[in-house]
Design a protein around this motif. Structure first.
Motif, PDB file in Angstrom:
ATOM      1  N   ALA A 355      -8.750   3.723  28.669  1.00 11.92           N
ATOM      2  CA  ALA A 355      -8.445   2.399  29.203  1.00 11.92           C
ATOM      3  C   ALA A 355      -6.990   2.031  28.941  1.00 11.92           C
ATOM      4  O   ALA A 355      -6.308   1.471  29.820  1.00 11.92           O
ATOM      5  N   ALA A 356      -6.499   2.328  27.756  1.00 14.49           N
ATOM      6  CA  ALA A 356      -5.097   2.034  27.442  1.00 14.49           C
ATOM      7  C   ALA A 356      -4.166   2.886  28.294  1.00 14.49           C
ATOM      8  O   ALA A 356      -3.111   2.411  28.761  1.00 14.49           O
ATOM      9  N   GLU A 360      -1.460   1.414  31.070  1.00 16.81           N
ATOM     10  CA  GLU A 360      -0.025   1.730  31.049  1.00 16.81           C
ATOM     11  C   GLU A 360       0.446   2.125  32.446  1.00 16.81           C
ATOM     12  O   GLU A 360       1.480   1.650  32.933  1.00 16.81           O
ATOM     13  N   LEU A 361      -0.311   2.983  33.091  1.00 13.35           N
ATOM     14  CA  LEU A 361       0.091   3.483  34.397  1.00 13.35           C
ATOM     15  C   LEU A 361       0.076   2.390  35.454  1.00 13.35           C
ATOM     16  O   LEU A 361       1.022   2.259  36.251  1.00 13.35           O
ATOM     17  N   GLU A 362      -0.963   1.598  35.474  1.00 10.88           N
ATOM     18  CA  GLU A 362      -1.074   0.571  36.500  1.00 10.88           C
ATOM     19  C   GLU A 362      -0.035  -0.523  36.314  1.00 10.88           C
ATOM     20  O   GLU A 362       0.488  -1.074  37.289  1.00 10.88           O
ATOM     21  N   ALA A 363       0.308  -0.835  35.063  1.00 16.84           N
ATOM     22  CA  ALA A 363       1.359  -1.822  34.819  1.00 16.84           C
ATOM     23  C   ALA A 363       2.714  -1.318  35.301  1.00 16.84           C
ATOM     24  O   ALA A 363       3.607  -2.113  35.622  1.00 16.84           O
ATOM     25  N   ALA A 375      -0.814   7.996  41.704  1.00 19.84           N
ATOM     26  CA  ALA A 375       0.364   8.306  42.510  1.00 19.84           C
ATOM     27  C   ALA A 375       1.264   7.083  42.562  1.00 19.84           C
ATOM     28  O   ALA A 375       0.827   5.955  42.317  1.00 19.84           O
ATOM     29  N   LYS A 376       2.530   7.339  42.897  1.00 16.74           N
ATOM     30  CA  LYS A 376       3.497   6.247  43.013  1.00 16.74           C
ATOM     31  C   LYS A 376       4.545   6.658  44.036  1.00 16.74           C
ATOM     32  O   LYS A 376       5.112   7.759  43.944  1.00 16.74           O
TER      33      LYS A 376
END
Length: 563
Positions: A355-356, A360-363, A375-376
């Motif tokens: 979850a952490a 981190e990735l979504e933020a 992906a980004k």
């Protein structure tokens, strides 16, 4: 280089093809009865992982030297990074800095002779350090002062700046050589086949498959009780384990079956594992210096850190010999006093926090796709980790990580290559991730690791060789903190801690070196034959057979059982 020659050798033998035990012991000069040929109760048989012929060279300043540091050639003091004890006097008896840290005075022993009978004096010390100044290619300690004999048995080192942090290398990592012989030697090219030193041992017999060191009867510290040290070449880890089972070697360092139960598997022996070096995923972190890939995003690095299942990695890859690691990269064993109180999580979690990781990735703007991979800007979160072919523990580790990181939407690809190719990629920045251990300094002090791996002075653009700061990390606040630490007395904790606080706050956020575990170095020792080995309760030296000069301190401390 990131790994010493001996460390590379210890890893290389893991992959070596093994011969049968009988053939291996025959090559090593051992008898069929299981006792080393020509050995007795005072002979210690050592196996360093050497899997090929020895090429004679006892030049302590040559990268191809095969031994002699500590045993034949001594430094001024014994300095180790496995404890925080006071330096042990060797050729030096006492030392002191002036208040400014610009002069280091060392008093020398007056009862020492070289093994050829010539007296040891301050001139030998001056000659050795002047040789380093005159030969930059062998000046690995970076000595940049001056040295003067102020008496037959006293020398003074002088610097243009406060140089307190230099004393471990000056006092403990510089083998002193005899001026009367070395004045005619080119230290960069000469192969030393007949070494002359002040140490507890001299060279005995030499053959390509084995050589011996003989106790020095005129040693200033008294002749060692271990009269002969015999170094063998075997065919690899299986042969080493077979030799343990046969009782034909007394000390080796490396993985063996049932490594947690050495005394049961190999009666008469004990195992000792020391938390030694931080295993990390090294990242090519700095896009401004030319690094390319998702790992240049600190959020990705923090997500990988959070998603690792360290308990599983330790079990599957390291036989339970690894231990906890701090995200500050300070060793939890001997450097806890330097870990900043402001670090919310001073020890990396053993269990994954998916979850952490995803938070981190979504933020940071990464979006999870239908295939489960983030992906980004159209770029999938897929990164490649480099590992050396044959490094079986690390290969198992990264294969396991690949499965673990899938849960967090990160695709980890594994690329194996030869040592030379792996090193070339890493030093030139042509990689995304690489698994390796970070080397310690001469003493247990985080400054030396930080300076080596985080200092902007030791890196450069991708394509340029950066043999130390291979993560291409560059931060002006960290550089400033390192500059203050360089000129601060190591005993002044109040002045040093704010600088460590600064560095640790930045690297726990940025994570150019993603902490995995603290690697354990495991040795097997013949406790039925000798007493006086280092233990967890008395870790007077690092008990790895290939670790110099620590191994010399062990040889001197051992006593045959019954004496």
């Amino acid at each position: 280089m990131l790994l010493s020659t001996k460390r590379r050798r210890a890893r290389a033998w893991i992959a070596a093809a093994s011969l049968t035990a009988a053939a291996s012991l025959t090559l090593a000069g051992c008898t069929s009865s299981g006792a080393p040929g020509g050995s007795d109760a005072t002979t210690l048989v050592a196996y360093t992982g050497q899997a090929g012929d020895y090429q004679i060279n006892f030049n302590p300043y040559s990268p191809s030297q095969i031994g002699g540091i500590g045993t034949i050639y001594e430094s001024l003091f014994f300095v180790t990074n496995v404890n925080t004890n006071e330096y042990k006097p060797l050729l030096g008896t006492e030392y002191s800095w002036n208040d400014a840290g610009t002069e280091l005075t060392v008093r020398l022993r007056d009862d020492v002779t070289w093994s050829d009978g010539e007296p040891f004096t301050a001139d030998d010390v001056v000659f050795t350090f002047q040789m380093l100044l005159d030969t930059p290619s062998i000046n690995n300690s970076g000595f940049d002062g001056t040295v003067e004999a102020t008496g037959d048995h006293e020398v003074v080192f002088r610097f243009d700046y406060p140089a307190f942090v230099n004393d471990p290398a000056i006092l403990g990592r510089t083998p002193i050589v005899p001026a009367h012989l070395w004045k005619d030697i080119d230290p960069t090219t000469n192969v030393i086949a007949e070494p002359v030193g002040t140490g507890p041992y001299t060279l005995g017999d030499f053959k390509a498959q084995a050589f011996t060191l003989s106790a020095n009867p005129d040693y200033w510290g008294g002749e060692p009780a271990v009269k002969t040290v015999r170094y063998l070449s075997l065919s690899g880890n299986t042969a080493g384990a077979d030799a343990l089972a046969a009782g034909t070697i007394d000390w080796q360092t490396g993985p063996v079956p049932n490594i947690q139960k050495v005394s049961e598997t190999y009666p008469g022996y004990s195992g000792v594992t020391i938390a030694a070096n931080q295993i990390t995923l090294i990242t090519c972190s700095n896009a401004d210096l030319g690094c390319v890939g998702p790992q240049t995003d600190p959020a990705v690095r923090r997500a990988i850190y959070a998603a690792l299942n360290r308990d599983q990695l330790n079990s599957l890859a390291f036989q339970g010999t690894a231990s906890e690691i701090s995200p500050t990269l300070a060793l939890p064993t001997t450097q806890t006093d330097w870990i900043s109180s402001s670090i919310a999580e001073p020890i990396a979690p053993n269990s994954p926090d998916v979850a952490a990781a995803t938070a981190e990735l979504e933020a940071a703007g990464w979006t999870r796709g239908a295939d489960g991979v983030y992906a980004k800007n159209g770029e999938p979160l897929a990164v490649t980790v480099e590992v050396v072919t044959g490094w079986t523990d690390y290969i198992t580790a990264v294969d396991t990580m690949s499965q673990q990181l899938k849960e967090a939407g990160i695709e980890l690809r594994v690329a194996q290559s030869s040592w030379n190719e792996w090193t070339d990629k890493q030093t030139k920045g042509n990689f995304q991730l690489s698994i390796n251990s970070l080397g310690q300094g001469a003493v247990s002090d985080p400054y030396y690791l930080y300076d080596k791996y985080l200092n902007s002075a030791f890196t450069g653009p991708v394509g340029d060789v950066a043999s130390q700061n291979v993560a291409r990390f560059s931060n002006p606040e960290v550089d400033a903190a390192l500059a203050v630490l360089k000129v601060t007395d190591r005993k002044d904790a109040a002045a040093r801690q704010p600088q460590f606080d600064t560095i640790q706050a930045i690297i726990t956020e940025d994570m150019p070196y993603i902490p995995v575990l603290t690697g354990g170095t495991s040795s097997q020792i013949h406790t039925d034959k000798f007493e006086g080995w280092p233990t967890q309760d008395d870790l007077y030296a690092f008990p790895a057979v290939w670790a110099s000069p620590d191994n010399a301190e062990v040889f001197k401390a051992l006593k045959p059982r019954g004496e």
